[in-house]
Design a protein around this motif. Structure first.
Motif, short mmCIF file in Angstrom:
data_model
loop_
_atom_site.label_atom_id
_atom_site.label_comp_id
_atom_site.label_asym_id
_atom_site.label_seq_id
_atom_site.Cartn_x
_atom_site.Cartn_y
_atom_site.Cartn_z
N GLU A 54 0.83 -1.20 0.00
CA GLU A 54 0.00 0.00 0.00
C GLU A 54 0.87 1.25 0.00
O GLU A 54 0.58 2.23 -0.70
CB GLU A 54 -0.93 -0.02 1.22
N LEU A 55 1.94 1.23 0.80
CA LEU A 55 2.87 2.36 0.82
C LEU A 55 3.53 2.54 -0.54
O LEU A 55 3.65 3.67 -1.03
CB LEU A 55 3.92 2.14 1.91
N ARG A 56 3.94 1.44 -1.12
CA ARG A 56 4.59 1.52 -2.45
C ARG A 56 3.64 2.12 -3.49
O ARG A 56 4.04 3.00 -4.28
CB ARG A 56 5.05 0.13 -2.88
N ALA A 57 2.38 1.66 -3.49
CA ALA A 57 1.40 2.18 -4.44
C ALA A 57 1.16 3.69 -4.21
O ALA A 57 1.06 4.47 -5.17
CB ALA A 57 0.09 1.40 -4.32
N HIS A 58 1.10 4.08 -2.94
CA HIS A 58 0.90 5.49 -2.62
C HIS A 58 2.07 6.35 -3.09
O HIS A 58 1.87 7.42 -3.70
CB HIS A 58 0.72 5.64 -1.10
N LEU A 59 3.29 5.89 -2.85
CA LEU A 59 4.46 6.66 -3.26
C LEU A 59 4.57 6.74 -4.78
O LEU A 59 4.97 7.78 -5.32
CB LEU A 59 5.73 6.03 -2.66
N ASN A 60 4.23 5.66 -5.45
CA ASN A 60 4.28 5.68 -6.92
C ASN A 60 3.24 6.63 -7.49
O ASN A 60 3.49 7.32 -8.49
CB ASN A 60 4.07 4.26 -7.47
#
Length: 424
Positions: free
Chosen positions: A234-240
């Motif tokens: 979820e963090l990765r998707a948000h940062l991307n």
């Protein structure tokens, strides 16, 4: 006319002999200056040997797979004028070898054109007729791609050097509707008795030797742990979504590199090299993470240096750069050596469990398996979570089982609570 003798050059690093991996020319071929004549393999890299002269090949000094001493005769070329035959007949210092090699890592072979002057390779169309038993030049990856697409490789015109078939040529072939769909389905049931023998040379031989050496010398043991990666994904998707356009997309790998860096603060014995001959363990402060990368000729391990000093995006950019360099044969020797711990992942093909082989003289390797969604019980409720296994191997001569388990548990905690990756 004279004869120009090219000797095996001194590649440096105290190397006394190298393996002749592949010829790009044959007796009778015309060659031009700077044309690649042969590939030779050192312990770390493939080296192109270019021609310093124009001329005609009259003799080859060895066969692919043969180990040749530095200073031995590699190839003889007939040239206009006196050549260098007289001065080369007597033993000469290796440093007087008439060509300085261009060093590149091993990836696809590069057969050179035989005519002079050498023109740039130009594709003249996607279809070409070859004899039924003629084996076109192509990398293993291209051959597998053609097989998956149902394409007869001998029908595809190659746009690479010496007619080598590239991935782009397969796409061009398909674009013109020549994908061999007319082949009868009954052909799948025809008996086959053909055999193919493949000589293990070059990079494949080096990989085989290193794997055999690692399994014979180190006392391997593996430890597998299940990790809930829902939060980190979820963090990765948000940062991307927020920064992907300006900073580049993040994969899971830079998060794993960060987790390694943080966990190693408490487990420095994992970031080490073991010299089993001297019986010395060297623990390193710098974290140089080897990232196992698949290329057309086999597994290569480029190194993300000083991962402890890199941000997520810095690590991501460096991983991408090194992976592309390794796959394209442009990684230098320094970029392929000096790792202190290795991270290996097959991405979506990662399976459920693996048993990675140590990258000696390192004592730990962390293997990443694929992410799958599964029902899990969280606080008494059945919910769908993204789960991933870490399958890691250690050298039991240096690393105790409890320490290995605690190390992977530390990585698990960091990934499941991603904010802790950035708490100093």
């Amino acid at each position: 006319m004279g004869t120009h003798v090219i000797k095996m050059p001194d590649i440096g690093e105290g190397i006394a002999e190298v393996e002749l991996s592949q010829w790009h020319v044959k007796v009778g071929d015309l060659v031009v200056e700077d044309q690649v004549l042969a590939d030779v393999m050192t312990d770390k890299a493939m080296v192109d040997i270019p021609s310093p002269v124009h001329g005609k090949v009259i003799a080859l000094g060895g066969q692919p797979g043969e180990v040749m001493a530095v200073g031995s005769v590699l190839i003889s070329i007939e040239v206009e004028g006196a050549g260098n035959l007289k001065e080369s007949a007597a033993p000469a210092p290796v440093k007087e070898a008439p060509v300085a090699p261009k060093v590149e890592t091993a990836v696809e072979s590069k057969p050179a054109a035989a005519a002079a002057p050498r023109p740039a390779a130009v594709c003249q169309g996607p279809i070409v007729a070859r004899e039924a038993d003629e084996r076109p030049l192509a990398s293993p990856a291209v051959r597998k791609h053609a097989l998956d697409l149902g394409i007869q490789l001998r029908l595809v015109r190659g746009s690479g050097p010496a007619g080598r078939v590239l991935h782009e040529d397969l796409e061009a072939y398909l674009a013109q509707g020549q994908s061999n769909t007319s082949a009868p389905a009954a052909a799948a049931y025809v008996q086959r008795n053909d055999e193919e023998q493949i000589q293990v040379i070059g990079m494949r031989r080096k990989i085989a030797q290193r794997m055999q050496d690692a399994t014979q010398r180190a006392a391997h043991f593996s430890y597998v742990e299940e990790i809930d990666v829902t939060a980190i994904e979820e963090l990765r998707a948000h940062l991307n979504e927020k920064h992907g356009a300006s900073r580049g997309k993040l994969t899971l790998l830079p998060f794993l590199v960060r987790a390694l860096v943080v966990a190693l603060r408490d487990f420095p014995q994992m970031n080490a090299r073991y010299d089993d001959e001297a019986q010395v363990i060297t623990r390193l402060g710098a974290v140089h993470v080897g990232v196992a990368t698949q290329s057309d000729v086999g597994l290569m391990v480029p190194v993300v240096r000083h991962a402890e000093a890199r941000s997520l995006w810095d690590s991501a950019a460096e991983i991408s750069r090194l992976a592309n360099a390794a796959r394209n044969g442009k990684a230098s020797r320094d970029e392929l050596s000096g790792s202190t711990i290795t991270l290996t992942s097959l991405g979506a093909l990662g399976g459920i469990v693996s048993t990675p082989v140590l990258n000696l003289p390192e004592v730990a390797i962390v293997g990443v398996n694929k992410i799958v969604e599964r029902p899990m019980v969280v606080k008494g409720q059945v919910v769908i979570r993204k789960m991933m296994n870490l399958s890691s191997s250690f050298d039991h001569r240096v690393v105790d089982g409890m320490d290995a388990a605690l190390f992977i548990q530390a990585i698990r905690g960091l990934l499941e609570q991603p904010a802790t990756l950035f708490v100093e």
